[in-house]
Scaffold this active site. Structure first.
Site, short mmCIF file in Angstrom:
data_model
loop_
_atom_site.label_atom_id
_atom_site.label_comp_id
_atom_site.label_asym_id
_atom_site.label_seq_id
_atom_site.Cartn_x
_atom_site.Cartn_y
_atom_site.Cartn_z
N GLN A 164 0.81 -1.22 0.00
CA GLN A 164 0.00 0.00 0.00
C GLN A 164 0.84 1.26 0.00
O GLN A 164 0.33 2.35 -0.22
CB GLN A 164 -0.97 0.01 1.18
CG GLN A 164 -0.36 -0.28 2.56
CD GLN A 164 0.09 0.93 3.32
OE1 GLN A 164 1.26 1.26 3.23
NE2 GLN A 164 -0.77 1.59 4.07
N ARG A 165 2.15 1.14 0.21
CA ARG A 165 2.99 2.33 0.22
C ARG A 165 4.30 2.16 -0.55
O ARG A 165 4.86 3.14 -1.03
CB ARG A 165 3.29 2.77 1.66
CG ARG A 165 4.10 1.77 2.48
CD ARG A 165 4.18 2.16 3.96
NE ARG A 165 5.03 1.27 4.73
CZ ARG A 165 4.64 0.08 5.19
NH1 ARG A 165 3.42 -0.34 4.95
NH2 ARG A 165 5.46 -0.67 5.90
N CYS A 196 5.97 2.13 12.25
CA CYS A 196 4.84 2.14 11.33
C CYS A 196 4.04 0.84 11.40
O CYS A 196 2.82 0.84 11.19
CB CYS A 196 5.33 2.37 9.91
SG CYS A 196 5.93 4.05 9.60
N CYS A 230 22.34 17.81 15.61
CA CYS A 230 22.20 19.19 16.08
C CYS A 230 20.77 19.46 16.51
O CYS A 230 20.52 20.27 17.41
CB CYS A 230 22.61 20.17 14.99
SG CYS A 230 24.38 20.18 14.61
#
Length: 228
Positions: free
Chosen positions: A29-30, A146, A132
């Protein structure tokens, strides 16, 4: 996956892909360079086949392995630009530290649920690095991955397109990179927020008196420099 798509279309010349995973149905799906027939195949093999179909003139170098402190310096030295699309903090800090120490520019992109972030670190002396802004990773379990929290399927497309744009701009020496700036994207509100990143003179990687090698860091837990 969207970065690979646009690099192939742009004809980047040589494309190196580092990944130790295999294609799963939940990826489809991605990670749109893979299809149902690619399930259980190594992702690097499926990606290389996609690139060859789109632009056979590109030389694809596949590395079916996990990026570690033992191999990252060798990989970084082989390429002119690195795109980090990893899904864990250990790899993100490893990429940052290796690229920063080697002076190799890289693009950072991260996604979760409905949000994403992108920035570019060109590797110049006056530019900040990832540490940083985030000196160390959050404690383990503080931020879900995820697989646990989910991600909007089209979100990697937006973030990946921005990363690809930044990379192409770098090679063309055109426009202003996201140097010293991070974009936060909220897909639900359809908003972009820009956050400045200032170079930290006391940064343990890009500051004075910083580490000299990724082997000076233990890439576990918070990836803190100097942690036992």
């Amino acid at each position: 996956a969207p970065v690979i798509q646009y690099f192939a279309a742009a004809g980047v010349g040589t494309l190196g892909i580092v990944d130790d995973d295999v294609v799963e149905r939940s990826n489809l799906q991605r990670q749109v360079i893979h299809g149902a027939d690619d399930i259980d195949r190594p992702k690097v093999d499926s990606a290389a086949e996609f690139v060859a179909d789109l632009n056979p003139t590109i030389d694809v170098e596949t590395h079916r392995t996990r990026l570690t402190a033992d191999n990252v310096e060798e990989f970084v030295a082989e390429y002119d630009f690195v795109v980090d699309g990893s899904d864990n903090f250990q790899t993100r800090y490893l990429v940052n530290d290796a690229c920063t120490l080697a002076g190799v520019p890289f693009s950072h992109g991260a996604i979760l649920r409905f949000e994403g972030q992108v920035t570019t670190f060109p590797g110049s002396e006056d530019s900040p690095c990832y540490r940083c802004l985030f000196p160390e990773a959050p404690p383990e379990g503080a931020v879900p991955d995820c697989a646990t929290a989910g991600v909007l399927g089209v979100l990697p497309g937006t973030v990946g397109c921005i990363q690809a744009t930044e990379t192409v701009k770098y090679f063309l020496a055109k426009g202003d990179l996201l140097d010293g700036r991070m974009i936060f994207y909220d897909a639900l509100d359809m908003t972009f927020e820009e956050v400045p990143i200032q170079k930290n003179p006391d940064c343990p990687v890009c500051g004075e008196g910083g580490i000299e090698s990724v082997h000076d860091v233990e890439y576990t837990s918070t990836c803190a420099v100097g942690a036992d």
